[in-house]
Structure formats: structure tokens, C-alpha cells
Write an enzyme that holds these catalytic residues in place. Structure first.
Site, PDB file in Angstrom:
ATOM      1  N   ALA A 116      28.352  41.064  37.692  1.00 44.29           N
ATOM      2  CA  ALA A 116      28.291  39.828  38.269  1.00 44.29           C
ATOM      3  C   ALA A 116      28.040  38.556  36.781  1.00 44.29           C
ATOM      4  CB  ALA A 116      27.828  40.249  39.636  1.00 44.29           C
TER       5      ALA A 116
ATOM      6  N   TYR B 155      44.341  36.549  27.193  1.00 47.12           N
ATOM      7  CA  TYR B 155      43.168  36.321  26.485  1.00 47.12           C
ATOM      8  C   TYR B 155      43.094  35.275  25.675  1.00 47.12           C
ATOM      9  CZ  TYR B 155      41.536  39.429  30.279  1.00 47.12           C
ATOM     10  OH  TYR B 155      41.878  40.667  31.206  1.00 47.12           O
TER      11      TYR B 155
END
Length: 330
Positions: A234, A62
Site C-alpha cells: 500500500a 517499466y
């Protein structure tokens, strides 16, 4: 709501988790993170703790390690924080560079070296849970088992799991070790519904486009493997983000979610997460946000999962699928 599977392993984990992929600034390794980035991280951690979230999800890749280094700085500044939280990280992905493409590496040497790097960046002696990030076609389960045994005996890792794997891959790994794999992190959301479509579209032409192991959900429930959902919101598709790829079904679903949130006096995020958490598998959403206000907007999710009716759940699924138009009140 019933306990999540992690609780069966004696882990006092919160129902929601914070994903740390967005911290650390850019993915350019040479570009340092700033004081503003640190303030952003601290605000998210404070917001999470204020609503009972104690679980933080990392990966060695990350922002090319900067997310973990930032988090390590925060832990160094607040030493008492480490024992209040649960830290999960992942290894196994090697990012592309000038000479090589993206590749996956579950060799013993890579896993052990990756954990040492994770611990160094976080400034801690152990992590609570290590996930093998994506399947490695060249993996040798015996070699993975040797790495797990070494890391467990050294105290560097307390528990192990996987990410983005199907049931056969998990069983293949389990064949070589007695150490349980207690988590599988997958892409699940109202927008990414393959985990439901593979059940509902069986023996139907529409099912040909579905890509999901049909045995995976019942397998994980039977084995008490915690299902974690990455991308559960989402990417804002239904909660206000402007998306050029939004469909009519997306827009209608967003309006329906907004209506439900108004009726129930809660947030759109809580409705969206509540839909996912209604599933009997006890899915643990991993919130990939760097916005403290959005973390706070999720605090009612578990209650909304409990309150959501079957009719509301099915209406949300069908609206997002584009097969149903819910009544939107003026």
C-alpha cells in the site's frame, strides 16, 4: 501454509516476488541510469536471494525499458544467476508520446516484437512467464493464440498469464488456445480491498462503490490461476510513509499494525503482507520496493500469515475500512 497455485504447474516459485518497476531511474527515456542505480538493484537482488525470493517481475514499459536493461547488465555480470531465478515480464501497453495517447495492443505482431525486445534488454534467450498487461478492447483471441503458439514453440516464453483482467476476459482468451493462463496480477492490499468488499457488501448500499468482478476470486481459485498482488504494501500507507491523503482510519490501522508487530516480534511489513497471504487463494505479493532493507523486512510474512488469527485478520480489515477501532495499548 499450502502451496501457491504456481506450484501446481511445476514452477518452483518463491512465495514473494520482487517487482522491478522502480528500477532504471526516471521514466525519461533519454535520462540514463547511473552506477548508484545499479548498486541499488544489486542490493535488492542480493537481499531477495538471501531470504529465498527467486521471482522477479518486469514489464517492457517499466522506466521505458531501462529496468530490463539494468537487470540484463546484472545477469551479464553474474551469468549463473539466470538459472537461479524466475523472470516474469509483461507486454501490451504502449505509452503516450507526442503524437498518440496511452493505448493497449494485443496484436500478434506487437506481442511477438515486444517479447523480442524484452529478451534483448534482459540479455536472455527466454523468459519464464509472459503476462498480457492490461485488457485490449480490440483484441482478437485467435491472433493472441497465434502469438502464444509461436513464442511457446520458439522457446522464448515458457508460460503465459494476464494482468488486471476479469474472469470473462480470461475465458475469452482461453477459448482460442490450449495454453493455460496461469497468473493474473491485480491491485490487492489492505488499502485496496475491493476483492473482499464485493463479497461482503453484496446487497448493501455501500457496495455500489465497489469495482471488482464478483466471479474473479473463486474463478481463479477453481482454475488454479495464481493471483499476484501488485501494490501489496500500500505504498507505505501503514508502515511509516508520510502521506498527505492519510485518513483517521489509515492512522489507526498503522498504529494497530505496529502494535501487532511489537507483540509478535516481527516487522510491520510482515504483518501487512501476512494479512494478504492469509487469504485461502494463496496470493503472491509482488514487492514494489527498491530498498533492500525493506525487502528483508518482509521475510517473516509467510509465517505471520500462518500465525494470524481470524480475529486479528478481521480487526485489520475493519480498521482499514473505518468501521472498527481496535484497542491500542499505551
Amino acid at each position: 501454509m499450502k502451496d501457491i497455485p504456481l506450484h501446481h504447474h511445476g514452477i518452483l516459485s518463491s512465495r514473494l516476488a520482487i517487482g522491478c518497476m522502480g528500477f532504471g531511474g526516471s521514466w525519461d527515456e533519454a535520462e540514463p541510469y547511473t552506477l548508484e542505480h545499479m548498486k541499488q538493484l544489486e542490493a535488492v537482488v542480493d537481499a531477495a536471494l538471501s531470504i529465498g525470493i527467486n521471482f522477479f517481475d518486469h514489464a517492457d514499459i517499466y522506466t521505458r525499458g531501462k529496468a530490463e536493461r539494468m537487470f540484463g547488465e546484472l545477469l551479464a555480470a553474474k551469468p549463473s544467476l539466470r538459472e537461479q531465478i524466475f523472470i516474469q515480464s509483461k507486454c501490451g501497453i504502449q505509452l503516450a508520446d507526442e503524437a498518440l495517447p496511452v493505448r493497449y495492443n494485443f496484436s500478434k505482431s506487437h506481442i511477438v516484437a515486444s517479447v523480442d525486445g524484452i529478451l534483448n534488454r534482459l540479455g536472455t534467450d527466454y523468459i519464464d512467464l509472459l503476462l498480457l498487461h492490461r485488457p485490449d478492447p480490440l483484441m482478437d483471441p485467435e491472433e493472441v493464440a497465434e502469438a502464444i503458439e509461436l513464442l511457446k514453440k520458439s522457446g522464448k516464453v515458457k508460460h503465459f498469464g494476464v494482468s488486471n483482467m476479469h474472469s470473462a476476459q480470461i475465458e475469452y482468451l482461453r477459448s482460442a488456445t490450449q495454453e493455460p493462463f496461469i497468473v493474473n496480477q491485480l491491485h490487492l492490499s489492505l488499502a485496496h480491498r475491493h476483492f473482499l468488499d464485493q463479497e461482503l457488501l453484496i446487497n448493501r448500499n455501500e457496495g455500489g462503490a465497489v469495482s471488482f468482478d464478483p466471479a474473479l476470486m473463486p474463478y481463479m481459485q477453481q482454475q488454479r490461476i495464481q493471483i499476484q498482488a501488485w501494490g501489496p504494501l500500500a505504498q507505505g500507507r501503514y508502515t511509516g510513509a508520510s502521506r498527505p491523503d492519510a485518513t483517521e482510519a489509515d492512522l489507526l490501522t498503522a498504529r494497530y499494525i505496529e502494535q501487532l508487530a511489537q507483540q509478535k516480534e516481527t516487522s510491520k511489513e510482515a504483518i501487512l503482507l501476512g494479512w494478504l497471504m492469509k487469504h485461502p487463494a494463496g496470493i503472491q505479493p509482488v514487492l514494489g520496493t527498491t530498498n533492500a532493507a525493506r525487502v528483508l523486512a518482509c521475510q517473516d510474512a509467510e509465517r505471520q500469515a500462518e500465525l494470524m488469527t481470524r480475529e486479528e485478520w478481521w480487526s485489520l480489515y475493519a480498521a482499514a475500512s473505518g468501521t472498527f477501532q481496535p484497542v491500542i495499548l499505551p
